[in-house]
Design a protein around this motif. Structure first.
Motif, PDB file in Angstrom:
ATOM      1  N   GLU A  21      53.695  -9.861 -13.222  1.00  0.00           N
ATOM      2  CA  GLU A  21      54.279 -11.172 -12.356  1.00  0.00           C
ATOM      3  C   GLU A  21      55.590 -11.047 -11.685  1.00  0.00           C
ATOM      4  O   GLU A  21      56.285 -11.838 -11.764  1.00  0.00           O
ATOM      5  CB  GLU A  21      54.000 -12.482 -13.256  1.00  0.00           C
ATOM      6  N   TYR A  23      55.634  -9.921  -8.629  1.00  0.00           N
ATOM      7  CA  TYR A  23      55.355 -10.359  -7.250  1.00  0.00           C
ATOM      8  C   TYR A  23      54.236 -11.324  -7.273  1.00  0.00           C
ATOM      9  O   TYR A  23      53.592 -11.229  -7.937  1.00  0.00           O
ATOM     10  CB  TYR A  23      55.159  -9.105  -6.475  1.00  0.00           C
ATOM     11  N   SER A  24      54.359 -12.268  -6.408  1.00  0.00           N
ATOM     12  CA  SER A  24      53.434 -13.137  -6.059  1.00  0.00           C
ATOM     13  C   SER A  24      52.271 -12.431  -5.254  1.00  0.00           C
ATOM     14  O   SER A  24      52.440 -11.543  -4.804  1.00  0.00           O
ATOM     15  CB  SER A  24      53.698 -14.505  -5.413  1.00  0.00           C
ATOM     16  N   ASN A  25      50.972 -12.990  -5.321  1.00  0.00           N
ATOM     17  CA  ASN A  25      49.919 -12.565  -4.540  1.00  0.00           C
ATOM     18  C   ASN A  25      50.175 -12.648  -3.047  1.00  0.00           C
ATOM     19  O   ASN A  25      49.718 -11.994  -2.247  1.00  0.00           O
ATOM     20  CB  ASN A  25      48.517 -13.592  -4.635  1.00  0.00           C
ATOM     21  N   GLU A  26      51.016 -13.681  -2.633  1.00  0.00           N
ATOM     22  CA  GLU A  26      51.493 -13.844  -1.174  1.00  0.00           C
ATOM     23  C   GLU A  26      52.136 -12.422  -0.610  1.00  0.00           C
ATOM     24  O   GLU A  26      52.272 -11.991   0.414  1.00  0.00           O
ATOM     25  CB  GLU A  26      52.119 -15.186  -0.805  1.00  0.00           C
ATOM     26  N   ILE A  28      52.624  -9.623  -2.484  1.00  0.00           N
ATOM     27  CA  ILE A  28      51.740  -8.299  -2.232  1.00  0.00           C
ATOM     28  C   ILE A  28      50.871  -8.313  -1.019  1.00  0.00           C
ATOM     29  O   ILE A  28      50.871  -7.365  -0.260  1.00  0.00           O
ATOM     30  CB  ILE A  28      50.685  -8.395  -3.714  1.00  0.00           C
ATOM     31  N   ASP A  29      50.302  -9.405  -0.587  1.00  0.00           N
ATOM     32  CA  ASP A  29      49.552  -9.507   0.465  1.00  0.00           C
ATOM     33  C   ASP A  29      50.463  -9.062   1.997  1.00  0.00           C
ATOM     34  O   ASP A  29      49.848  -8.545   2.875  1.00  0.00           O
ATOM     35  CB  ASP A  29      48.797 -10.910   0.715  1.00  0.00           C
ATOM     36  N   ASP A 152      47.240  -3.391  -6.598  1.00  0.00           N
ATOM     37  CA  ASP A 152      46.065  -4.014  -6.916  1.00  0.00           C
ATOM     38  C   ASP A 152      45.879  -3.805  -8.669  1.00  0.00           C
ATOM     39  O   ASP A 152      46.896  -3.251  -9.235  1.00  0.00           O
ATOM     40  CB  ASP A 152      45.102  -2.960  -6.498  1.00  0.00           C
ATOM     41  N   ASP A 153      45.094  -4.634  -9.261  1.00  0.00           N
ATOM     42  CA  ASP A 153      44.725  -4.560 -10.576  1.00  0.00           C
ATOM     43  C   ASP A 153      44.458  -3.110 -10.894  1.00  0.00           C
ATOM     44  O   ASP A 153      43.573  -2.424 -10.236  1.00  0.00           O
ATOM     45  CB  ASP A 153      43.878  -5.401 -10.840  1.00  0.00           C
ATOM     46  N   LYS A 192      47.733  -6.624 -10.817  1.00  0.00           N
ATOM     47  CA  LYS A 192      48.254  -6.660  -9.308  1.00  0.00           C
ATOM     48  C   LYS A 192      49.624  -7.502  -9.429  1.00  0.00           C
ATOM     49  O   LYS A 192      49.721  -8.651  -9.879  1.00  0.00           O
ATOM     50  CB  LYS A 192      47.382  -7.457  -8.310  1.00  0.00           C
ATOM     51  N   GLY A 193      50.710  -7.073  -8.651  1.00  0.00           N
ATOM     52  CA  GLY A 193      51.931  -8.054  -8.692  1.00  0.00           C
ATOM     53  C   GLY A 193      52.794  -7.490  -9.835  1.00  0.00           C
ATOM     54  O   GLY A 193      53.977  -7.794  -9.861  1.00  0.00           O
TER      55      GLY A 193
END
Length: 238
Positions: A21, A23-26, A28-29, A152-153, A192-193
């Protein structure tokens, strides 16, 4: 505080640790979007059905800096290594879903520099994509740390790094001499992140992808060493 102490101990004793955690998913995207928009025709880009890689990543995509160096990562660098470290190398790796790319156990033994100068204890030399690389003294390598940012995971089914615990403390360690009766192998799963922090002398490799899930990683190396006799890090970013 205990988590920080445990991670510091792991880096020192085992040669690696992972932190979730960052980075947030946002975030990373947004990184993935910037990478997808990049011109891939340059010499620093390598593209095949097995692997997509970008050398000098932070130089090639400068607009990604603020995303990569968010407050969480800056705090990690400060907490674990201090304020004098700077970037010395950056690479982006993408193992596609169908990749059979296998990486044998190895240590990261070279640094990227701006020119070739004959200096005692520096060598051998190589050139890749107009980039000079040289094996420096072990003392230089021992000072470097690497942060691997996972987009990615990643687990044992899609090429997560496998490492030999504590091998970073054994100097130059040839993979063919690994004694599997005494060594411990760890698969470094990272969500991921999350990030993995490792020492470049840690023996590491990765297996082929078996679950049809891609693995994208931003690999950044840091040091606080000034190189001798006019030699400079080719990718230095403060």
């Amino acid at each position: 505080m205990k988590i920080k102490e445990d991670n510091n101990r792991a880096i020192s004793e085992l040669g690696f640790t992972t932190i979730s955690e960052v980075y947030s998913n946002e975030e990373i995207d947004r990184m993935i979007e910037l990478i997808a928009k990049t011109d891939t025709t340059k010499d620093t880009f390598r593209k095949s059905k097995e692997l997509f890689a970008v050398r000098q990543f932070l130089k090639e995509i400068p607009e990604i800096h603020t995303l990569v160096f968010n407050e969480n990562l800056k705090q990690i660098i400060k907490d674990y290594f201090g304020k004098d470290y700077f970037v010395v190398k950056s690479i982006y790796f993408d193992k596609p879903e169908t990749s059979n790319w296998y990486v044998a156990y190895h240590q990261d033994l070279t640094i990227s520099v701006d020119q070739k100068i004959e200096i005692n204890d520096f060598g051998p030399w190589t050139v890749k994509q107009n980039q000079f690389a040289v094996q420096p003294p072990v003392s230089v390598l021992e000072n470097i740390f690497t942060i691997r940012i996972h987009l990615d995971d990643t687990d044992e089914h899609n090429g997560a790094l496998k490492v030999i615990d504590k091998s970073h403390a054994k100097g130059i360690y040839r993979p063919e001499t690994i004694d599997w009766n005494t060594e411990t192998e760890t698969i470094c799963s990272v969500p991921k992140g999350g990030v993995m922090i490792m020492k470049p002398l840690l023996l590491h490799g990765s297996n082929r992808t078996t679950n049809q899930k891609r693995r994208r990683v931003i690999h950044i190396e840091f040091s606080d060493v000034q190189l001798p006799e006019g030699l400079n890090w080719s990718e230095r970013i403060n």
